[in-house]
Design a protein around this motif. Structure first.
Motif, PDB file in Angstrom:
ATOM      1  N   SER A  57       0.831  -1.204   0.000  1.00 46.49           N
ATOM      2  CA  SER A  57       0.000   0.000   0.000  1.00 46.49           C
ATOM      3  C   SER A  57       0.868   1.259   0.000  1.00 46.49           C
ATOM      4  O   SER A  57       0.519   2.258  -0.616  1.00 46.49           O
ATOM      5  N   LEU A  58       2.016   1.204   0.681  1.00 51.86           N
ATOM      6  CA  LEU A  58       2.907   2.357   0.676  1.00 51.86           C
ATOM      7  C   LEU A  58       3.502   2.571  -0.714  1.00 51.86           C
ATOM      8  O   LEU A  58       3.624   3.711  -1.173  1.00 51.86           O
ATOM      9  N   LEU A  59       3.866   1.498  -1.393  1.00 54.80           N
ATOM     10  CA  LEU A  59       4.379   1.630  -2.757  1.00 54.80           C
ATOM     11  C   LEU A  59       3.314   2.172  -3.698  1.00 54.80           C
ATOM     12  O   LEU A  59       3.595   2.980  -4.575  1.00 54.80           O
ATOM     13  N   GLU A  60       2.079   1.736  -3.509  1.00 56.55           N
ATOM     14  CA  GLU A  60       0.983   2.264  -4.322  1.00 56.55           C
ATOM     15  C   GLU A  60       0.815   3.759  -4.079  1.00 56.55           C
ATOM     16  O   GLU A  60       0.552   4.527  -4.998  1.00 56.55           O
ATOM     17  N   HIS A  61       0.967   4.168  -2.823  1.00 58.23           N
ATOM     18  CA  HIS A  61       0.839   5.591  -2.493  1.00 58.23           C
ATOM     19  C   HIS A  61       1.921   6.415  -3.179  1.00 58.23           C
ATOM     20  O   HIS A  61       1.669   7.541  -3.606  1.00 58.23           O
ATOM     21  N   LEU A  62       3.113   5.862  -3.310  1.00 59.58           N
ATOM     22  CA  LEU A  62       4.193   6.593  -3.962  1.00 59.58           C
ATOM     23  C   LEU A  62       3.839   6.982  -5.392  1.00 59.58           C
ATOM     24  O   LEU A  62       4.298   8.007  -5.883  1.00 59.58           O
ATOM     25  N   LYS A  63       3.014   6.179  -6.039  1.00 54.85           N
ATOM     26  CA  LYS A  63       2.622   6.478  -7.414  1.00 54.85           C
ATOM     27  C   LYS A  63       1.779   7.747  -7.493  1.00 54.85           C
ATOM     28  O   LYS A  63       1.696   8.373  -8.530  1.00 54.85           O
ATOM     29  N   THR A  64       1.149   8.136  -6.392  1.00 54.41           N
ATOM     30  CA  THR A  64       0.235   9.280  -6.422  1.00 54.41           C
ATOM     31  C   THR A  64       0.881  10.587  -5.993  1.00 54.41           C
ATOM     32  O   THR A  64       0.257  11.634  -6.112  1.00 54.41           O
ATOM     33  N   ILE A  65       2.115  10.556  -5.490  1.00 58.14           N
ATOM     34  CA  ILE A  65       2.683  11.788  -4.943  1.00 58.14           C
ATOM     35  C   ILE A  65       3.626  12.502  -5.894  1.00 58.14           C
ATOM     36  O   ILE A  65       4.226  13.496  -5.534  1.00 58.14           O
ATOM     37  N   GLY A  66       3.759  12.044  -7.104  1.00 59.26           N
ATOM     38  CA  GLY A  66       4.555  12.760  -8.085  1.00 59.26           C
ATOM     39  C   GLY A  66       6.005  12.310  -8.117  1.00 59.26           C
ATOM     40  O   GLY A  66       6.386  11.320  -7.508  1.00 59.26           O
ATOM     41  N   LYS A  67       6.804  13.074  -8.821  1.00 57.21           N
ATOM     42  CA  LYS A  67       8.202  12.732  -9.027  1.00 57.21           C
ATOM     43  C   LYS A  67       9.089  13.755  -8.327  1.00 57.21           C
ATOM     44  O   LYS A  67       8.680  14.871  -8.055  1.00 57.21           O
ATOM     45  N   TRP A  68      10.325  13.322  -8.039  1.00 58.00           N
ATOM     46  CA  TRP A  68      11.292  14.219  -7.418  1.00 58.00           C
ATOM     47  C   TRP A  68      11.668  15.307  -8.413  1.00 58.00           C
ATOM     48  O   TRP A  68      11.940  15.036  -9.569  1.00 58.00           O
ATOM     49  N   GLU A  69      11.658  16.534  -7.949  1.00 58.82           N
ATOM     50  CA  GLU A  69      12.081  17.648  -8.794  1.00 58.82           C
ATOM     51  C   GLU A  69      13.204  18.377  -8.090  1.00 58.82           C
ATOM     52  O   GLU A  69      13.150  18.593  -6.888  1.00 58.82           O
ATOM     53  N   GLY A  70      14.196  18.747  -8.820  1.00 61.50           N
ATOM     54  CA  GLY A  70      15.314  19.461  -8.233  1.00 61.50           C
ATOM     55  C   GLY A  70      16.594  18.654  -8.343  1.00 61.50           C
ATOM     56  O   GLY A  70      16.605  17.531  -8.813  1.00 61.50           O
ATOM     57  N   ASP A  71      17.672  19.269  -7.872  1.00 62.88           N
ATOM     58  CA  ASP A  71      18.971  18.617  -7.974  1.00 62.88           C
ATOM     59  C   ASP A  71      19.583  18.370  -6.600  1.00 62.88           C
ATOM     60  O   ASP A  71      20.788  18.227  -6.475  1.00 62.88           O
ATOM     61  N   ASP A  72      18.762  18.311  -5.564  1.00 58.60           N
ATOM     62  CA  ASP A  72      19.288  18.166  -4.213  1.00 58.60           C
ATOM     63  C   ASP A  72      19.007  16.794  -3.595  1.00 58.60           C
ATOM     64  O   ASP A  72      19.085  16.645  -2.384  1.00 58.60           O
ATOM     65  N   LEU A  73      18.719  15.791  -4.399  1.00 56.27           N
ATOM     66  CA  LEU A  73      18.432  14.465  -3.877  1.00 56.27           C
ATOM     67  C   LEU A  73      19.610  13.917  -3.076  1.00 56.27           C
ATOM     68  O   LEU A  73      19.443  13.444  -1.958  1.00 56.27           O
ATOM     69  N   GLU A  74      20.822  13.999  -3.629  1.00 57.46           N
ATOM     70  CA  GLU A  74      22.006  13.483  -2.933  1.00 57.46           C
ATOM     71  C   GLU A  74      22.205  14.213  -1.608  1.00 57.46           C
ATOM     72  O   GLU A  74      22.516  13.594  -0.592  1.00 57.46           O
ATOM     73  N   GLU A  75      22.021  15.518  -1.604  1.00 62.45           N
ATOM     74  CA  GLU A  75      22.168  16.293  -0.367  1.00 62.45           C
ATOM     75  C   GLU A  75      21.136  15.865   0.677  1.00 62.45           C
ATOM     76  O   GLU A  75      21.453  15.709   1.861  1.00 62.45           O
ATOM     77  N   CYS A  76      19.902  15.653   0.243  1.00 65.04           N
ATOM     78  CA  CYS A  76      18.847  15.212   1.160  1.00 65.04           C
ATOM     79  C   CYS A  76      19.154  13.834   1.727  1.00 65.04           C
ATOM     80  O   CYS A  76      18.961  13.593   2.920  1.00 65.04           O
ATOM     81  N   LEU A  77      19.634  12.939   0.895  1.00 63.18           N
ATOM     82  CA  LEU A  77      19.987  11.598   1.368  1.00 63.18           C
ATOM     83  C   LEU A  77      21.138  11.654   2.377  1.00 63.18           C
ATOM     84  O   LEU A  77      21.121  10.954   3.384  1.00 63.18           O
ATOM     85  N   ARG A  78      22.141  12.495   2.119  1.00 63.97           N
ATOM     86  CA  ARG A  78      23.240  12.643   3.067  1.00 63.97           C
ATOM     87  C   ARG A  78      22.729  13.155   4.411  1.00 63.97           C
ATOM     88  O   ARG A  78      23.150  12.692   5.470  1.00 63.97           O
ATOM     89  N   LEU A  79      21.788  14.093   4.370  1.00 63.98           N
ATOM     90  CA  LEU A  79      21.213  14.627   5.606  1.00 63.98           C
ATOM     91  C   LEU A  79      20.458  13.547   6.374  1.00 63.98           C
ATOM     92  O   LEU A  79      20.576  13.430   7.590  1.00 63.98           O
ATOM     93  N   VAL A  80      19.698  12.733   5.661  1.00 62.87           N
ATOM     94  CA  VAL A  80      18.964  11.640   6.305  1.00 62.87           C
ATOM     95  C   VAL A  80      19.935  10.673   6.963  1.00 62.87           C
ATOM     96  O   VAL A  80      19.779  10.303   8.119  1.00 62.87           O
TER      97      VAL A  80
END
Length: 96
Positions: A57-80
């Motif tokens: 159900s969580l994977l199904e929900h991911l389909k409804t929230i859109g796509k990642w936009e921007g170039d800060d994915l790596e920075e966000c992952l490092r922060l996590v």
């Protein structure tokens, strides 16, 4: 006096910290109400019949929230990774 009028009266006399908590709770209730309403596909799909979250159900929900936009994915992952810690449970696990 209607419920809405009573709420407005209470809002006028409440401090900001209580209003913030109340707003969070109201949003939670509205979300809960939306989630409990049956969807058209709920009758044909067994994954929607259960209100508990599952991996599917969580994977199904991911389909409804859109796509990642921007170039800060790596920075966000490092922060996590930098700020997460080990889970600690202060109670006995009945499954061990």
């Amino acid at each position: 006096m209607t419920i809405k009028e009573q709420l407005l009266q209470e809002i006028e006399s409440s401090p900001d910290n209580i209003l913030a908590e109340t707003l969070d709770f109201l949003r939670f209730l509205k979300t809960k109400e939306t989630e409990t309403q049956p969807k058209p596909e709920a009758s044909t799909s067994p994954t929607h019949a259960n209100t508990n979250s599952t991996g599917r159900s969580l994977l199904e929900h991911l389909k409804t929230i859109g796509k990642w936009e921007g170039d800060d994915l790596e920075e966000c992952l490092r922060l996590v990774y930098a700020t997460r810690g080990k889970a600690k449970f202060d109670y006995d696990n009945p499954f061990e």
